[in-house]
Motif scaffolding. Structure first.
Motif, PDB file in Angstrom:
ATOM      1  N   GLU A 189      72.714  33.358  53.817  1.00 49.49           N
ATOM      2  CA  GLU A 189      72.446  31.927  53.623  1.00 49.49           C
ATOM      3  C   GLU A 189      71.607  31.686  52.378  1.00 49.49           C
ATOM      4  OE1 GLU A 189      70.203  28.307  55.983  1.00 49.49           O
ATOM      5  OE2 GLU A 189      71.484  29.677  57.132  1.00 49.49           O
ATOM      6  N   GLU A 232      73.582  22.002  42.958  1.00 54.95           N
ATOM      7  CA  GLU A 232      73.277  22.611  44.251  1.00 54.95           C
ATOM      8  C   GLU A 232      72.557  23.938  44.039  1.00 54.95           C
ATOM      9  OE1 GLU A 232      77.255  25.040  45.467  1.00 54.95           O
ATOM     10  OE2 GLU A 232      77.318  22.863  45.762  1.00 54.95           O
ATOM     11  N   LYS A 237      66.108  15.361  47.226  1.00 54.06           N
ATOM     12  CA  LYS A 237      66.947  15.720  48.377  1.00 54.06           C
ATOM     13  C   LYS A 237      67.081  17.229  48.493  1.00 54.06           C
ATOM     14  CE  LYS A 237      71.428  14.744  50.514  1.00 54.06           C
ATOM     15  NZ  LYS A 237      72.736  14.052  50.379  1.00 54.06           N
ATOM     16  N   ILE A 238      67.251  17.905  47.361  1.00 54.52           N
ATOM     17  CA  ILE A 238      67.334  19.373  47.367  1.00 54.52           C
ATOM     18  C   ILE A 238      65.988  19.966  47.763  1.00 54.52           C
ATOM     19  CG2 ILE A 238      67.621  21.413  45.894  1.00 54.52           C
ATOM     20  CD1 ILE A 238      69.682  19.753  44.290  1.00 54.52           C
ATOM     21  N   LYS A 239      64.923  19.397  47.243  1.00 49.66           N
ATOM     22  CA  LYS A 239      63.580  19.918  47.514  1.00 49.66           C
ATOM     23  C   LYS A 239      63.247  19.844  49.007  1.00 49.66           C
ATOM     24  CE  LYS A 239      59.402  21.388  46.623  1.00 49.66           C
ATOM     25  NZ  LYS A 239      59.148  22.810  46.281  1.00 49.66           N
ATOM     26  N   GLU A 240      63.753  18.853  49.710  1.00 52.13           N
ATOM     27  CA  GLU A 240      63.516  18.735  51.152  1.00 52.13           C
ATOM     28  C   GLU A 240      63.961  19.988  51.900  1.00 52.13           C
ATOM     29  OE1 GLU A 240      65.226  15.337  52.981  1.00 52.13           O
ATOM     30  OE2 GLU A 240      64.063  13.898  51.812  1.00 52.13           O
ATOM     31  N   ASP A 241      65.086  20.570  51.466  1.00 53.59           N
ATOM     32  CA  ASP A 241      65.633  21.752  52.145  1.00 53.59           C
ATOM     33  C   ASP A 241      64.980  23.041  51.673  1.00 53.59           C
ATOM     34  OD1 ASP A 241      67.429  20.202  53.603  1.00 53.59           O
ATOM     35  OD2 ASP A 241      68.936  20.265  52.004  1.00 53.59           O
ATOM     36  N   TYR A 242      64.236  22.986  50.577  1.00 55.04           N
ATOM     37  CA  TYR A 242      63.592  24.192  50.030  1.00 55.04           C
ATOM     38  C   TYR A 242      62.124  23.892  49.730  1.00 55.04           C
ATOM     39  CZ  TYR A 242      68.336  25.915  49.725  1.00 55.04           C
ATOM     40  OH  TYR A 242      69.611  26.312  50.045  1.00 55.04           O
ATOM     41  N   ALA A 243      61.459  23.354  50.763  1.00 58.04           N
ATOM     42  CA  ALA A 243      60.074  22.922  50.585  1.00 58.04           C
ATOM     43  C   ALA A 243      59.134  24.077  50.281  1.00 58.04           C
ATOM     44  CB  ALA A 243      59.600  22.183  51.844  1.00 58.04           C
ATOM     45  N   TYR A 290      63.587  31.965  61.016  1.00 55.82           N
ATOM     46  CA  TYR A 290      65.025  31.714  60.917  1.00 55.82           C
ATOM     47  C   TYR A 290      65.629  31.782  62.308  1.00 55.82           C
ATOM     48  CZ  TYR A 290      69.791  32.070  59.016  1.00 55.82           C
ATOM     49  OH  TYR A 290      71.101  31.860  58.708  1.00 55.82           O
ATOM     50  N   ASN A 294      59.357  34.339  56.880  1.00 56.01           N
ATOM     51  CA  ASN A 294      60.435  33.352  56.960  1.00 56.01           C
ATOM     52  C   ASN A 294      60.864  33.222  58.413  1.00 56.01           C
ATOM     53  OD1 ASN A 294      60.959  33.229  53.908  1.00 56.01           O
ATOM     54  ND2 ASN A 294      61.281  35.404  54.331  1.00 56.01           N
ATOM     55  N   LYS A 330      73.714  32.432  49.227  1.00 53.39           N
ATOM     56  CA  LYS A 330      74.887  31.550  49.104  1.00 53.39           C
ATOM     57  C   LYS A 330      76.188  32.320  48.906  1.00 53.39           C
ATOM     58  CE  LYS A 330      72.142  28.052  49.341  1.00 53.39           C
ATOM     59  NZ  LYS A 330      72.071  27.266  50.577  1.00 53.39           N
TER      60      LYS A 330
END
Length: 341
Positions: free
Chosen positions: A226, A102, A16-22, A195, A193, A229
């Protein structure tokens, strides 16, 4: 038809974490180690030259890991190879059930604050680029020192030249609006990146900027906040630079003159080697900035000459050098404190 694998809760958490930081290698905290799984493990094991093992998690999956207390050398190697790393920490104490985790920060070639990874005598910039009414604009920040700059009214060739001259590691774009520029960045091994947070900031960092400049500066700061964090409270207000304030010496000319880089891989052939007798890292970075931006303004030049003349007394030089021996890299210390690094 193959049956979908049911992974363990911890690996589901990782996925699930990897999905957001592919686009990043995910360093997943597990006890005293950061573990990597699946393709991340295969890539990291080759780059870091560490053992690739397996973990049973519903099926055998590739895994490798590094100790958390000695992670910096591994991060340094990955960053130098151009990788982006997402650091995942345990945010609840171990006990019954699955520990919550997280991403606490992202480390990438243009977003390094950690001591021991950076070259202390060089700035490390991440930039944002946009096309405005009077040409291209380039905003760039060194998050390890807080220095923030913005240049506007540039031609595309000048933007490309600054990216190379300043050794910008990453660029933030709001969209794929210029394929030629994007191809140049890719060919130059600059991380791109995309954004889309275009919210305008209203604080001391950008309040002195015009609306176009504020929009670009806000894009870059929002992205950094972002990724890290946390608000980067150590950042300085943007200093606006105008291209006609400095003598333009393009990147290829600097390479040919060996101002910073040796054509024979011998640092003693460079101008910076013979000029940089500074006693502090901050002084060395300032000297590099001055050499990259030779000023035209006669009054400012004469002021510099007066400063040089004031230090011509050899005894005074030695006394000041002795004092400077005890001066630490204040800008980078402040950055690490403000980001809890």
């Amino acid at each position: 038809m193959s049956k979908k694998v049911k992974y363990t809760p911890m690996i589901e958490q990782y996925l699930k974490i990897k999905e957001d930081y592919a686009d990043a290698l995910v360093f997943f905290r597990l006890g005293d180690f950061y573990e990597l799984f699946f393709d991340d493990a295969i890539i990291a094991s080759k780059v870091l030259e560490i053992a690739l093992t397996k973990r049973s998690a519903g099926e055998d999956i590739p895994m490798c890991g590094v100790p958390h207390h000695a992670v910096n050398p591994y991060l340094e190697k990955l960053i130098n190879k151009g990788f982006k790393v997402a650091i995942v920490e345990q945010t609840t104490p171990p006990g019954q059930g699955l520990v919550e985790r997280e991403v606490v920060k992202v480390i990438s070639p243009g977003q390094v604050i950690d001591d021991g990874i950076l070259n202390e005598r060089k700035n490390n910039y991440i930039a944002a680029i946009s096309l405005g009414e009077i040409g291209y604009m380039l905003a760039y920040i060194d998050i390890s020192t807080g220095e923030s700059y913005l240049v506007k009214g540039l031609e595309k060739k000048e933007v490309k030249d600054l990216v190379l001259t300043l050794e910008i590691k990453e660029v933030v774009l709001s969209s794929e609006y210029d394929l030629d520029l994007i191809n140049f960045l890719k060919d130059s091994q600059v991380i791109i990146n995309y954004y889309s947070n275009l919210d305008l900031l209203n604080n001391k960092l950008v309040n002195d900027l015009d609306i176009e400049s504020k929009r670009l500066a806000s894009l870059l700061i929002n992205y950094l906040n972002e990724m890290q964090k946390t608000p980067l409270v150590h950042l300085m207000p943007f200093s606006v630079r105008f291209k006609d304030e400095v003598v333009r010496v393009d990147y290829l000319v600097k390479r040919h003159l060996e101002i910073f880089e040796s054509n024979t891989f011998n640092p003693k052939t460079t101008l910076i080697y013979w000029l940089d007798k500074t006693s502090t890292a901050m002084g060395s970075r300032m000297l590099r900035y001055w050499l990259n931006h030779p000023i035209r303004n006669q009054a400012k030049l004469e002021e510099r000459y007066e400063h040089i003349e004031a230090f011509s007394n050899l005894r005074l030089q030695e006394e000041i050098k002795e004092i400077l021996r005890y001066i630490y890299d204040i800008n980078r210390i402040v950055a690490r404190i403000s980001t809890s690094n």
